[in-house]
Design a protein around this motif. Structure first.
Motif, PDB file in Angstrom:
ATOM      1  N   LEU A  51       0.823  -1.205   0.000  1.00 22.22           N
ATOM      2  CA  LEU A  51       0.000   0.000   0.000  1.00 22.22           C
ATOM      3  C   LEU A  51       0.863   1.262   0.000  1.00 22.22           C
ATOM      4  O   LEU A  51       0.518   2.253  -0.647  1.00 22.22           O
ATOM      5  CB  LEU A  51      -0.949  -0.007   1.198  1.00 22.22           C
ATOM      6  CG  LEU A  51      -2.075  -1.026   1.124  1.00 22.22           C
ATOM      7  CD1 LEU A  51      -2.887  -1.021   2.422  1.00 22.22           C
ATOM      8  CD2 LEU A  51      -2.964  -0.752  -0.065  1.00 22.22           C
ATOM      9  N   LEU A  52       1.983   1.233   0.692  1.00 17.49           N
ATOM     10  CA  LEU A  52       2.901   2.376   0.660  1.00 17.49           C
ATOM     11  C   LEU A  52       3.500   2.556  -0.729  1.00 17.49           C
ATOM     12  O   LEU A  52       3.650   3.693  -1.207  1.00 17.49           O
ATOM     13  CB  LEU A  52       4.010   2.197   1.695  1.00 17.49           C
ATOM     14  CG  LEU A  52       3.615   2.430   3.143  1.00 17.49           C
ATOM     15  CD1 LEU A  52       4.776   2.093   4.070  1.00 17.49           C
ATOM     16  CD2 LEU A  52       3.179   3.871   3.339  1.00 17.49           C
ATOM     17  N   PHE A  53       3.839   1.462  -1.401  1.00 21.37           N
ATOM     18  CA  PHE A  53       4.349   1.553  -2.768  1.00 21.37           C
ATOM     19  C   PHE A  53       3.306   2.140  -3.712  1.00 21.37           C
ATOM     20  O   PHE A  53       3.609   2.993  -4.534  1.00 21.37           O
ATOM     21  CB  PHE A  53       4.794   0.185  -3.280  1.00 21.37           C
ATOM     22  CG  PHE A  53       6.186  -0.181  -2.890  1.00 21.37           C
ATOM     23  CD1 PHE A  53       7.254   0.657  -3.164  1.00 21.37           C
ATOM     24  CD2 PHE A  53       6.431  -1.374  -2.243  1.00 21.37           C
ATOM     25  CE1 PHE A  53       8.538   0.318  -2.803  1.00 21.37           C
ATOM     26  CE2 PHE A  53       7.716  -1.735  -1.879  1.00 21.37           C
ATOM     27  CZ  PHE A  53       8.778  -0.875  -2.160  1.00 21.37           C
ATOM     28  N   VAL A  54       2.075   1.680  -3.598  1.00 27.24           N
ATOM     29  CA  VAL A  54       0.997   2.189  -4.453  1.00 27.24           C
ATOM     30  C   VAL A  54       0.779   3.672  -4.180  1.00 27.24           C
ATOM     31  O   VAL A  54       0.609   4.468  -5.116  1.00 27.24           O
ATOM     32  CB  VAL A  54      -0.298   1.378  -4.242  1.00 27.24           C
ATOM     33  CG1 VAL A  54      -1.492   2.067  -4.871  1.00 27.24           C
ATOM     34  CG2 VAL A  54      -0.130  -0.019  -4.792  1.00 27.24           C
ATOM     35  N   LEU A  55       0.792   4.067  -2.937  1.00 27.88           N
ATOM     36  CA  LEU A  55       0.633   5.480  -2.594  1.00 27.88           C
ATOM     37  C   LEU A  55       1.791   6.307  -3.147  1.00 27.88           C
ATOM     38  O   LEU A  55       1.583   7.388  -3.710  1.00 27.88           O
ATOM     39  CB  LEU A  55       0.539   5.638  -1.072  1.00 27.88           C
ATOM     40  CG  LEU A  55       0.305   7.049  -0.565  1.00 27.88           C
ATOM     41  CD1 LEU A  55      -1.055   7.551  -1.000  1.00 27.88           C
ATOM     42  CD2 LEU A  55       0.424   7.083   0.945  1.00 27.88           C
ATOM     43  N   GLY A  56       3.005   5.799  -3.027  1.00 32.41           N
ATOM     44  CA  GLY A  56       4.170   6.510  -3.552  1.00 32.41           C
ATOM     45  C   GLY A  56       4.125   6.658  -5.064  1.00 32.41           C
ATOM     46  O   GLY A  56       4.445   7.724  -5.606  1.00 32.41           O
ATOM     47  N   ILE A  57       3.713   5.615  -5.761  1.00 35.19           N
ATOM     48  CA  ILE A  57       3.594   5.687  -7.213  1.00 35.19           C
ATOM     49  C   ILE A  57       2.498   6.675  -7.605  1.00 35.19           C
ATOM     50  O   ILE A  57       2.642   7.445  -8.548  1.00 35.19           O
ATOM     51  CB  ILE A  57       3.330   4.288  -7.790  1.00 35.19           C
ATOM     52  CG1 ILE A  57       4.578   3.425  -7.632  1.00 35.19           C
ATOM     53  CG2 ILE A  57       2.895   4.354  -9.245  1.00 35.19           C
ATOM     54  CD1 ILE A  57       4.350   1.960  -7.923  1.00 35.19           C
ATOM     55  N   GLY A  58       1.397   6.663  -6.873  1.00 36.78           N
ATOM     56  CA  GLY A  58       0.322   7.613  -7.147  1.00 36.78           C
ATOM     57  C   GLY A  58       0.751   9.046  -6.939  1.00 36.78           C
ATOM     58  O   GLY A  58       0.433   9.926  -7.748  1.00 36.78           O
TER      59      GLY A  58
END
Length: 55
Positions: free
Chosen positions: A14-21
């Motif tokens: 979820l942190l990776f997805v947030l960072g990519i977003g």
């Protein structure tokens, strides 16, 4: 054992997805996608002929 891995991997993903977003959001509003046509045709405007003084 599998549940322990999920408790670790889900927050990390979820942190990776947030960072990519966030990175994509920044790229849109920083103008990174404003002029895509010139970059795509720049290779066609390249002059590969040798200049008169070169060997």
């Amino acid at each position: 054992m599998a549940m322990d891995a999920l408790f670790l991997l889900l927050p990390i993903s979820l942190l990776f997805v947030l960072g990519i977003g966030v990175a994509f959001w920044w790229a849109i509003f920083a103008g990174q996608f404003d002029d895509t046509r010139d970059a795509a045709t720049a290779i066609l405007d390249d002059d590969d002929r040798p200049h008169p003084g070169e060997a």
